[in-house]
Design a protein around this motif. Structure first.
Motif, mmCIF file in Angstrom:
data_model
loop_
_atom_site.group_PDB
_atom_site.id
_atom_site.type_symbol
_atom_site.label_atom_id
_atom_site.label_comp_id
_atom_site.label_asym_id
_atom_site.label_seq_id
_atom_site.Cartn_x
_atom_site.Cartn_y
_atom_site.Cartn_z
ATOM 1 N N UNK A 193 0.844 -1.189 0.000
ATOM 2 C CA UNK A 193 0.000 0.000 0.000
ATOM 3 C C UNK A 193 0.880 1.239 0.000
ATOM 4 N N UNK A 194 0.269 2.356 -0.393
ATOM 5 C CA UNK A 194 0.978 3.637 -0.361
ATOM 6 C C UNK A 194 0.615 4.455 0.872
ATOM 7 N N UNK A 195 -0.215 3.902 1.744
ATOM 8 C CA UNK A 195 -0.698 4.642 2.905
ATOM 9 C C UNK A 195 0.439 4.995 3.849
ATOM 10 N N UNK A 196 0.447 6.238 4.312
ATOM 11 C CA UNK A 196 1.456 6.667 5.266
ATOM 12 C C UNK A 196 1.352 5.893 6.577
ATOM 13 N N UNK A 197 0.170 5.439 6.915
ATOM 14 C CA UNK A 197 -0.011 4.681 8.155
ATOM 15 C C UNK A 197 0.760 3.368 8.149
ATOM 16 N N UNK A 198 1.091 2.878 6.934
ATOM 17 C CA UNK A 198 1.831 1.616 6.833
ATOM 18 C C UNK A 198 3.287 1.786 7.244
ATOM 19 N N UNK A 199 3.744 3.010 7.353
ATOM 20 C CA UNK A 199 5.137 3.263 7.748
ATOM 21 C C UNK A 199 5.466 2.635 9.105
ATOM 22 N N UNK A 200 4.521 2.721 10.022
ATOM 23 C CA UNK A 200 4.791 2.264 11.389
ATOM 24 C C UNK A 200 5.030 0.754 11.463
ATOM 25 N N UNK A 201 4.560 0.001 10.462
ATOM 26 C CA UNK A 201 4.711 -1.450 10.474
ATOM 27 C C UNK A 201 5.980 -1.923 9.780
ATOM 28 N N UNK A 202 6.759 -1.035 9.197
ATOM 29 C CA UNK A 202 7.982 -1.421 8.503
ATOM 30 C C UNK A 202 9.072 -1.800 9.503
ATOM 31 N N UNK A 203 10.047 -2.550 9.013
ATOM 32 C CA UNK A 203 11.228 -2.850 9.812
ATOM 33 C C UNK A 203 12.065 -1.580 9.979
ATOM 34 N N UNK A 204 12.971 -1.536 10.945
ATOM 35 C CA UNK A 204 13.836 -0.361 11.083
ATOM 36 C C UNK A 204 14.571 -0.004 9.792
ATOM 37 N N UNK A 205 15.048 -1.028 9.073
ATOM 38 C CA UNK A 205 15.731 -0.768 7.794
ATOM 39 C C UNK A 205 14.768 -0.162 6.784
ATOM 40 N N UNK A 206 13.541 -0.682 6.753
ATOM 41 C CA UNK A 206 12.534 -0.135 5.848
ATOM 42 C C UNK A 206 12.198 1.308 6.161
ATOM 43 N N UNK A 207 12.090 1.619 7.437
ATOM 44 C CA UNK A 207 11.802 3.001 7.830
ATOM 45 C C UNK A 207 12.935 3.935 7.410
ATOM 46 N N UNK A 208 14.176 3.480 7.566
ATOM 47 C CA UNK A 208 15.322 4.296 7.155
ATOM 48 C C UNK A 208 15.267 4.583 5.667
ATOM 49 N N UNK A 209 14.976 3.571 4.855
ATOM 50 C CA UNK A 209 14.918 3.748 3.398
ATOM 51 C C UNK A 209 13.842 4.753 2.999
ATOM 52 N N UNK A 210 12.638 4.580 3.553
ATOM 53 C CA UNK A 210 11.536 5.465 3.187
ATOM 54 C C UNK A 210 11.790 6.888 3.679
ATOM 55 N N UNK A 211 12.212 7.024 4.916
ATOM 56 C CA UNK A 211 12.403 8.359 5.489
ATOM 57 C C UNK A 211 13.568 9.097 4.848
ATOM 58 N N UNK A 212 14.621 8.391 4.455
ATOM 59 C CA UNK A 212 15.710 9.049 3.731
ATOM 60 C C UNK A 212 15.232 9.545 2.370
ATOM 61 N N UNK A 213 14.399 8.755 1.695
ATOM 62 C CA UNK A 213 13.834 9.194 0.422
ATOM 63 C C UNK A 213 12.980 10.433 0.583
ATOM 64 N N UNK A 214 12.125 10.428 1.608
ATOM 65 C CA UNK A 214 11.291 11.601 1.874
ATOM 66 C C UNK A 214 12.159 12.800 2.232
#
Length: 480
Positions: A193-214
């Motif tokens: 999904x593209x929902x921002x709410x899905x961010x909280x369920x990502x792994x720490x590595x996943x959060x780093x990737x998405x947040x660095x892109x943002x």
């Protein structure tokens, strides 16, 4: 409420289309201003309706494919507050432009064209859409629309310098946009999904990737190093454009999308805060050193904007270290700075309209012949410098309080916060010096020969002066 939000987003787009039609050929400026006013009233009513219904965050799915949400509308204390600011300021800019874009303007004698108001309305609608978007793909869609509109508005005068500045802004902000493309794609690949709410369920590595892109996208849009060089050149745009795009809305896109990602991600790896804080401090010092020698008031304000946005990135980076106060400070800073810096830009526009110049060296004794502009100059100076009781103080105080609080657990942050505090004090001293140069003393010849402002411009300046005092009260009440 979802219908109100949807109408507030779509109405400016419809108004932009009608603005170019022959039916409003002789009244396009008034028509566009009326559309912007109606959109502002819709957003205000939407926010009050949400507030009176319990202040519960809510997301409406608007476009979905199976179980995958493509775009939705999020209503919470952050989106409603910032949505109000960007749409209402769009109305004030349209109203101001009705007086500014005329043949009476001493620096730029020019009758406004329908395309100016059409681009402005599209920008207002895109800003509303981005602020209320509940998905990364929705943010990306409106992010790109704001980029296209900024190109049209910065190049509005069609001079070679304006065209070059518009192209630079388009290219650099779109380089930043690649980070948002990556973030959206990675989030979808990991969560479906593209929902921002899905961010909280990502792994720490996943959060780093998405947040660095943002964060990269945010650096581009908010003119942070290394993607900052487009903003000073963008001052070739008409001053109302500079006030809206480069103070109230476009540059706020970056900090807003980063704020939403931080707000939605839950526990965030500290590396995001470290990178954000270090880059913000580098940008802060660079911007301060660059605006010191500026004689053109708009270029000074452009570099000042770079430093002020760096403060917001500092606050958001501190929020990564579990500081709720820092996050609140960032949102309040976005809201307050939008009004105070818009006032400062529009004061620069009023000076160019009345005197024919924005050069500080040719502007002295403003208060004696133009007391409204002189008063606005003083209020804007004190607000940006963070002097109480103006709104800038209530942005910076919680930021520094949060910084010193976080420093108790992360000692390496303390020197950075002290350095930021020194920069803030130095900014106050320098802006006060510039205030003394321009406002106090015997009037220069350009100021003596100044012409009065139209009522529409004067009205907008008065409202923004009041908001430079009371916007912090509104923000504090709204955020609870």
């Amino acid at each position: 409420m979802e219908s109100l939000a949807l109408i507030a987003i779509i109405l400016p787009f419809i108004g932009a289309f009608i603005t170019g039609l022959p039916v409003v050929r002789n009244h396009f400026a008034k028509f566009a201003t009326a559309i912007a006013l109606f959109s502002s009233l819709l957003v205000l009513f939407l926010a009050l309706n949400w507030h009176s219904n319990g202040r519960t965050p809510i997301t409406y799915d608007m476009i979905s494919f199976g179980h995958m949400m493509i775009w939705g509308i999020t209503l919470d204390e952050v989106s409603t507050l910032i949505g109000f600011a960007v749409v209402v300021l769009g109305f004030f800019i349209a109203l101001y432009s009705c007086g500014y874009l005329t043949h009476e303007n001493k620096e730029h004698p020019h009758a406004g064209k329908p395309r100016f108001y059409a681009f402005l309305l599209i920008f207002i609608g895109a800003m509303a859409g981005l602020v209320f978007s509940s998905t990364l793909i929705g943010q990306l869609f409106f992010f790109e629309i704001t980029g296209a509109c900024s190109w049209g508005l910065i190049s509005y005068y069609q001079t070679p310098k304006a065209k070059a500045a518009a192209m630079k802004a388009l290219i650099l902000t779109h380089i930043g946009a690649l980070g948002l493309y990556f973030a959206a794609a990675y989030l979808f690949s990991q969560s479906g999904t593209f929902s921002l709410n899905a961010l909280s369920a990502l792994t720490p590595t996943g959060k780093i990737c998405v947040l660095l892109g943002v964060m990269i996208a945010a650096w581009g849009k908010s003119a942070q190093m290394p993607l900052h060089i487009w903003l000073p050149n963008a001052m070739e745009a008409p001053t109302p454009v500079s006030a809206y795009l480069h103070a109230a809305s476009m540059v706020k896109v970056g900090v807003y999308i980063f704020a939403r990602a931080v707000y939605s991600a839950g526990d965030i790896p500290e590396v995001i805060g470290v990178v954000g804080l270090i880059m913000a401090m580098i940008t802060l010092i660079y911007g301060f050193l660059m605006y010191l020698p500026q004689d053109d008031l708009k270029r000074l304000l452009a570099y000042s904007t770079i430093t002020q946005l760096a403060y917001i990135f500092i606050a958001l980076s501190l929020a990564v270290f579990d500081s709720k106060l820092a996050f609140i400070a960032a949102i309040v800073y976005i809201f307050n700075h939008a009004f105070a810096k818009s006032l400062f830009f529009l004061i620069a526009g009023a000076l160019s309209y009345s005197t024919g110049t924005r050069l500080i060296s040719r502007l002295q004794g403003i208060m004696r012949t133009m007391p409204l502009i002189g008063t606005g100059f003083g209020i804007a100076t004190l607000a940006i410098a963070g002097v109480p009781p103006f709104n800038g103080f209530f942005s910076k105080f919680p930021l520094f309080a949060a910084g010193f609080e976080v420093s108790q657990l992360h000692g390496w942050i303390m020197p950075l916060i002290i350095l930021a505090l020194i920069e803030s004090i130095a900014t106050f001293v320098w802006l006060l010096y510039r205030f003394g140069q321009c406002v106090i003393g015997e009037p220069s010849q350009e100021v003596i020969d100044a012409q009065p402002l139209p009522k529409s411009m004067s009205f907008v300046l008065i409202v923004l002066m009041l908001m430079s005092v009371f916007s912090s009260v509104i923000a504090a009440w709204w955020l609870g």
